[in-house]
Design an enzyme around this catalytic site. Structure first.
Site, PDB file in Angstrom:
ATOM      1  N   HIS A 148      -7.579  14.850  22.817  1.00  0.00           N
ATOM      2  CA  HIS A 148      -7.096  15.782  23.845  1.00  0.00           C
ATOM      3  C   HIS A 148      -7.949  17.051  23.752  1.00  0.00           C
ATOM      4  O   HIS A 148      -7.645  17.946  22.963  1.00  0.00           O
ATOM      5  CB  HIS A 148      -5.611  16.057  23.557  1.00  0.00           C
ATOM      6  CG  HIS A 148      -4.929  16.994  24.494  1.00  0.00           C
ATOM      7  ND1 HIS A 148      -4.067  16.555  25.482  1.00  0.00           N
ATOM      8  CD2 HIS A 148      -4.937  18.347  24.597  1.00  0.00           C
ATOM      9  CE1 HIS A 148      -3.578  17.594  26.139  1.00  0.00           C
ATOM     10  NE2 HIS A 148      -4.091  18.702  25.615  1.00  0.00           N
TER      11      HIS A 148
ATOM     12  N   HIS B 242      -9.625  20.418  25.231  1.00  0.00           N
ATOM     13  CA  HIS B 242      -9.760  21.476  26.248  1.00  0.00           C
ATOM     14  C   HIS B 242     -11.247  21.846  26.275  1.00  0.00           C
ATOM     15  O   HIS B 242     -11.958  21.686  25.279  1.00  0.00           O
ATOM     16  CB  HIS B 242      -8.857  22.657  25.902  1.00  0.00           C
ATOM     17  CG  HIS B 242      -7.405  22.356  26.196  1.00  0.00           C
ATOM     18  ND1 HIS B 242      -6.770  22.790  27.332  1.00  0.00           N
ATOM     19  CD2 HIS B 242      -6.488  21.614  25.520  1.00  0.00           C
ATOM     20  CE1 HIS B 242      -5.520  22.344  27.342  1.00  0.00           C
ATOM     21  NE2 HIS B 242      -5.323  21.631  26.244  1.00  0.00           N
TER      22      HIS B 242
ATOM     23  N   ARG C  82       1.315  18.092  33.914  1.00  0.00           N
ATOM     24  CA  ARG C  82       2.013  18.787  32.830  1.00  0.00           C
ATOM     25  C   ARG C  82       1.143  19.894  32.216  1.00  0.00           C
ATOM     26  O   ARG C  82       1.406  21.076  32.393  1.00  0.00           O
ATOM     27  CB  ARG C  82       2.448  17.758  31.765  1.00  0.00           C
ATOM     28  CG  ARG C  82       3.465  18.270  30.761  1.00  0.00           C
ATOM     29  CD  ARG C  82       2.896  19.106  29.657  1.00  0.00           C
ATOM     30  NE  ARG C  82       1.868  18.423  28.892  1.00  0.00           N
ATOM     31  CZ  ARG C  82       1.104  19.047  27.995  1.00  0.00           C
ATOM     32  NH1 ARG C  82       1.265  20.342  27.757  1.00  0.00           N
ATOM     33  NH2 ARG C  82       0.167  18.403  27.348  1.00  0.00           N
ATOM     34  N   ASP C  83       0.064  19.523  31.548  1.00  0.00           N
ATOM     35  CA  ASP C  83      -0.756  20.539  30.867  1.00  0.00           C
ATOM     36  C   ASP C  83      -1.410  21.449  31.917  1.00  0.00           C
ATOM     37  O   ASP C  83      -1.556  22.655  31.705  1.00  0.00           O
ATOM     38  CB  ASP C  83      -1.849  19.841  30.025  1.00  0.00           C
ATOM     39  CG  ASP C  83      -2.250  20.646  28.803  1.00  0.00           C
ATOM     40  OD1 ASP C  83      -1.945  21.846  28.743  1.00  0.00           O
ATOM     41  OD2 ASP C  83      -2.899  20.077  27.901  1.00  0.00           O
TER      42      ASP C  83
ATOM     43  N   ASN D 218      -8.236  21.516  30.542  1.00  0.00           N
ATOM     44  CA  ASN D 218      -8.574  20.294  29.805  1.00  0.00           C
ATOM     45  C   ASN D 218      -9.901  19.747  30.322  1.00  0.00           C
ATOM     46  O   ASN D 218     -10.370  20.118  31.398  1.00  0.00           O
ATOM     47  CB  ASN D 218      -7.507  19.222  30.074  1.00  0.00           C
ATOM     48  CG  ASN D 218      -6.166  19.555  29.470  1.00  0.00           C
ATOM     49  OD1 ASN D 218      -5.402  20.328  30.027  1.00  0.00           O
ATOM     50  ND2 ASN D 218      -5.894  18.992  28.326  1.00  0.00           N
TER      51      ASN D 218
ATOM     52  N   CYS E  99      -2.739  26.570  27.926  1.00  0.00           N
ATOM     53  CA  CYS E  99      -1.439  26.573  27.268  1.00  0.00           C
ATOM     54  C   CYS E  99      -0.886  27.985  27.335  1.00  0.00           C
ATOM     55  O   CYS E  99      -1.541  28.935  26.912  1.00  0.00           O
ATOM     56  CB  CYS E  99      -1.544  26.118  25.810  1.00  0.00           C
ATOM     57  SG  CYS E  99       0.044  26.206  24.967  1.00  0.00           S
TER      58      CYS E  99
HETATM   59  P1  HMG Z   1      14.418  28.473  20.829  1.00  0.00           P
HETATM   60  O1  HMG Z   1      14.611  29.726  21.601  1.00  0.00           O
HETATM   61  O2  HMG Z   1      14.153  28.573  19.346  1.00  0.00           O
HETATM   62  O3  HMG Z   1      15.621  27.467  21.110  1.00  0.00           O
HETATM   63  O4  HMG Z   1      13.228  27.700  21.506  1.00  0.00           O
HETATM   64  P2  HMG Z   1      16.963  27.220  20.286  1.00  0.00           P
HETATM   65  O5  HMG Z   1      16.880  25.882  19.658  1.00  0.00           O
HETATM   66  O6  HMG Z   1      17.274  28.394  19.427  1.00  0.00           O
HETATM   67  O7  HMG Z   1      18.027  27.176  21.477  1.00  0.00           O
HETATM   68  C1  HMG Z   1      18.277  28.340  22.270  1.00  0.00           C
HETATM   69  C2  HMG Z   1      18.930  27.943  23.570  1.00  0.00           C
HETATM   70  O8  HMG Z   1      17.976  27.186  24.322  1.00  0.00           O
HETATM   71  C3  HMG Z   1      20.160  27.069  23.424  1.00  0.00           C
HETATM   72  O9  HMG Z   1      21.035  27.418  24.494  1.00  0.00           O
HETATM   73  C4  HMG Z   1      19.639  25.682  23.676  1.00  0.00           C
HETATM   74  O10 HMG Z   1      20.588  24.768  24.199  1.00  0.00           O
HETATM   75  C5  HMG Z   1      18.564  25.934  24.711  1.00  0.00           C
HETATM   76  P3  HMG Z   1      22.372  28.264  24.197  1.00  0.00           P
HETATM   77  O11 HMG Z   1      23.125  27.432  23.184  1.00  0.00           O
HETATM   78  O12 HMG Z   1      21.880  29.557  23.631  1.00  0.00           O
HETATM   79  O13 HMG Z   1      22.988  28.382  25.555  1.00  0.00           O
HETATM   80  N1  HMG Z   1      17.536  24.907  24.663  1.00  0.00           N
HETATM   81  C6  HMG Z   1      17.113  24.160  25.697  1.00  0.00           C
HETATM   82  N2  HMG Z   1      17.447  24.153  27.002  1.00  0.00           N
HETATM   83  C7  HMG Z   1      16.836  23.243  27.774  1.00  0.00           C
HETATM   84  N3  HMG Z   1      15.930  22.360  27.320  1.00  0.00           N
HETATM   85  C8  HMG Z   1      15.571  22.338  26.042  1.00  0.00           C
HETATM   86  C9  HMG Z   1      16.172  23.280  25.174  1.00  0.00           C
HETATM   87  N4  HMG Z   1      16.036  23.526  23.855  1.00  0.00           N
HETATM   88  C10 HMG Z   1      16.859  24.517  23.555  1.00  0.00           C
HETATM   89  N5  HMG Z   1      14.682  21.442  25.614  1.00  0.00           N
HETATM   90  C11 HMG Z   1      12.125  25.641  22.041  1.00  0.00           C
HETATM   91  C12 HMG Z   1      12.735  26.487  20.944  1.00  0.00           C
HETATM   92  C13 HMG Z   1      11.427  24.486  21.372  1.00  0.00           C
HETATM   93  C14 HMG Z   1      13.229  25.126  22.959  1.00  0.00           C
HETATM   94  C15 HMG Z   1      11.142  26.494  22.864  1.00  0.00           C
HETATM   95  O14 HMG Z   1      10.265  27.100  21.977  1.00  0.00           O
HETATM   96  C16 HMG Z   1      10.354  25.709  23.883  1.00  0.00           C
HETATM   97  O15 HMG Z   1      10.910  25.206  24.861  1.00  0.00           O
HETATM   98  N6  HMG Z   1       9.033  25.593  23.691  1.00  0.00           N
HETATM   99  C17 HMG Z   1       8.162  24.825  24.563  1.00  0.00           C
HETATM  100  C18 HMG Z   1       6.776  25.415  24.621  1.00  0.00           C
HETATM  101  C19 HMG Z   1       5.869  24.545  25.471  1.00  0.00           C
HETATM  102  O16 HMG Z   1       6.320  23.756  26.299  1.00  0.00           O
HETATM  103  N7  HMG Z   1       4.545  24.720  25.291  1.00  0.00           N
HETATM  104  C20 HMG Z   1       3.556  23.986  26.036  1.00  0.00           C
HETATM  105  C21 HMG Z   1       3.455  22.539  25.639  1.00  0.00           C
HETATM  106  S1  HMG Z   1       2.511  22.255  24.171  1.00  0.00           S
HETATM  107  C22 HMG Z   1       0.852  22.215  24.705  1.00  0.00           C
HETATM  108  O17 HMG Z   1       0.574  22.551  25.828  1.00  0.00           O
HETATM  109  C23 HMG Z   1      -0.198  21.667  23.769  1.00  0.00           C
HETATM  110  C24 HMG Z   1      -0.647  20.250  24.128  1.00  0.00           C
HETATM  111  O18 HMG Z   1      -1.198  20.194  25.439  1.00  0.00           O
HETATM  112  C25 HMG Z   1      -1.694  19.751  23.116  1.00  0.00           C
HETATM  113  C26 HMG Z   1      -2.841  20.729  22.897  1.00  0.00           C
HETATM  114  O19 HMG Z   1      -3.530  21.101  23.864  1.00  0.00           O
HETATM  115  O20 HMG Z   1      -3.015  21.104  21.751  1.00  0.00           O
HETATM  116  C27 HMG Z   1       0.527  19.254  24.097  1.00  0.00           C
HETATM  117 MG    MG Z   2      -3.240  20.712  25.960  1.00  0.00          MG
END
Ligand code: HMG
Ligand code: MG
Length: 316
Positions: free
Chosen positions: A222, A224, A29-30, A264, A255
Site C-alpha cells: 500500500h 502512497h 475510502r483512502d 496513493n 490520511c
Molecule cells: P475514541 O474517541 O478513543 O473512542 O476514538 P472511544 O472508544 O473512547 O469511544 C468514544 C465514543 O465513540 C463512544 O460513544 C463510542 O461508542 C463511539 P459514547 O459512549 O461516548 O456515546 N465510537 C464509535 N461510534 C461509531 N463508530 C465507531 C465508534 N467507535 C467508538 N466505530 C476511534 C477511537 C478508534 C473510534 C477513533 O480514533 C477513530 O474512529 N479513528 C479512525 C481514524 C481513521 O479512520 N483514520 C483513517 C484510516 S487509517 C489510514 O488511512 C491508513 C491506511 O490507508 C494505511 C496507510 O496508508 O498506512 C489504512
Molecule cells: Mg493509506
C-alpha cells in the site's frame, strides 16, 4: 477517440514476475476520507459502481469509524446498502473496533479491515491508543469477524517511516505484522503512509517478514506516492512475489491523521505498468480513466495521475 479506444503500452513481459495481480482499489475510502468537502453519498455510490464496471474486483468502500474523527465517511450506513449487491466486486470496509464491526456486520459486510500502526505516534494520532492497546482492541474484533465468516485484512501503517518518529526499525513492523497474523488476519497490507519507501527498503521488509514466518502470499503493498516512488516500490514487491497491490483511482488520497501523506499510487499508473509487463489485472484502462475524469469533475480539480493526464489529453 473515445476513452475505451485509448492507447495501451506494448506488452513486453519481464522474467520472474507474477502472471496476475489483484488490485485492491482504495479510492472510495483512502481517497475520499481526505477530501476537504464532503462528497455526496450518491456520487460515492456512482464512483464505486463505475470502478466495478471498469473491472476492479476489490473496491474498499468506506469506513465504520467514529463520524467525528472522519466526517467525510460519516455516511457509511447510507452508502454501503447502495453498493452492497453490485455483481462481481468485493467491498471491504475499515473497522477500528467492536462498535465499527457491529455497524459493518449489521449491513451485511463480509470483508473487513482493521488498521494497526508500526509506530506509537501514529497509533495515538489515528486510533487514540498505544500500539499494544490497539492490538488488544483488534484481537476480539478479528476473532468475531472470522466467526461470522468474514475475510479480514490487517493494515499496518508507517511501515517505512513516520512523520513524528522518522525511521521505523524493521523489527517494529515485523512484530505488528506477526501479531495481526497470529490473530487470524487473512491478509496484511504494508502501508507506506507518507510515501518515503524506496525499493531496497521494500525488499528488506518483505524478506524480514518471510524470515519471521509471514508468507508473501498473505502480503499486499500500500504505497502512497508522495516522493514518486510508488511504482518503483511496487516493482520491487512484484519481484519478491507479491500479487496484491493497493491503489487509488486517479491517485486520490491521503490520511487525515498524517498531514504528510499524499495520494496513493494511482490505479491507472499501476495498470499501465502491469499491462506493459504483460501482467493480467482484468481492468479496462479506458473505462478507469473515464471514471477518474468523471470523479475529477465532481471534485473540481484534475487528477494527479500521469496516466490519467496523458490519456485525457489524447482524447482531445
Ligand atoms: P475514541 O474517541 O478513543 O473512542 O476514538 P472511544 O472508544 O473512547 O469511544 C468514544 C465514543 O465513540 C463512544 O460513544 C463510542 O461508542 C463511539 P459514547 O459512549 O461516548 O456515546 N465510537 C464509535 N461510534 C461509531 N463508530 C465507531 C465508534 N467507535 C467508538 N466505530 C476511534 C477511537 C478508534 C473510534 C477513533 O480514533 C477513530 O474512529 N479513528 C479512525 C481514524 C481513521 O479512520 N483514520 C483513517 C484510516 S487509517 C489510514 O488511512 C491508513 C491506511 O490507508 C494505511 C496507510 O496508508 O498506512 C489504512
Ligand atoms: Mg493509506
Amino acid at each position: 477517440m473515445s476513452a475505451s479506444e485509448i492507447g495501451l503500452p506494448m506488452a513486453v513481459p519481464a522474467r520472474n514476475l507474477p502472471e496476475r495481480v489483484r488490485i485492491h482499489e482504495v479510492g472510495p475510502r483512502d481517497g475520499l476520507q481526505n477530501e476537504k468537502n464532503a462528497v455526496p453519498t450518491e456520487v460515492k455510490a456512482e464512483f464505486i459502481r463505475r470502478l466495478a464496471e471498469a473491472g476492479l474486483t476489490t473496491v474498499e468502500a468506506t469506513s465504520f469509524v467514529h463520524p467525528k474523527w472522519v466526517p467525510q465517511l460519516a455516511d457509511a450506513e447510507a452508502l454501503f446498502p447502495q453498493v452492497k449487491d453490485l455483481p462481481g466486486v468485493r467491498l471491504p470496509v475499515l473497522v477500528p473496533n467492536a462498535r465499527g464491526l457491529d455497524r459493518a456486520l449489521a449491513l451485511g459486510a463480509d470483508r473487513i479491515a482493521v488498521f494497526a500502526s508500526a509506530t506509537e505516534s501514529f497509533a495515538k494520532a489515528n486510533l487514540n491508543r498505544t500500539v499494544a492497546e490497539s492490538l488488544a482492541v483488534f484481537d476480539p474484533v478479528v476473532a468475531r469477524a472470522k466467526e461470522e465468516g468474514a475475510h479480514v485484512r490487517g493494515y499496518v501503517s508507517m511501515c517505512f517511516g513516520d512523520p513524528w518518529e522518522g525511521a521505523v526499525p524493521l523489527h517494529q513492523v515485523v512484530s505488528v505484522c506477526r501479531a495481526l497474523t497470529d490473530m487470524g488476519c487473512d491478509e496484511l497490507s504494508l502501508g507506506d503512509t507518507i510515501g518515503v519507501a524506496t525499493p531496497g527498503h521494500v525488499r528488506e521488509l518483505l524478506a524480514a517478514l518471510n524470515e519471521a514466518g509471514v508468507p508473501t502470499s498473505s502480503l499486499g503493498v500500500h504505497f502512497h506516492d508522495t516522493y514518486g516512488q510508488a511504482l518503483a516500490n511496487t516493482y520491487a514487491a512484484l519481484e519478491h512475489g507479491v500479487t496484491t497491490v493497493d491503489a487509488s483511482a486517479g491517485g486520490l488520497g491521503g490520511c487525515p491523521y498524517a498531514r504528510s501523506a499524499t495520494g496513493n499510487l494511482a490505479t491507472e499508473d499501476l495498470v499501465w505498468m502491469l499491462r506493459g509487463l504483460g501482467i493480467d489485472t482484468g481492468v479496462d484502462l479506458g473505462r478507469l480513466v473515464a471514471t477518474s475524469e468523471w470523479m475529477a469533475g465532481r471534485l473540481g480539480r484534475p487528477s494527479p495521475s500521469r496516466t490519467v493526464r496523458a490519456l485525457s489529453h489524447k482524447e482531445q
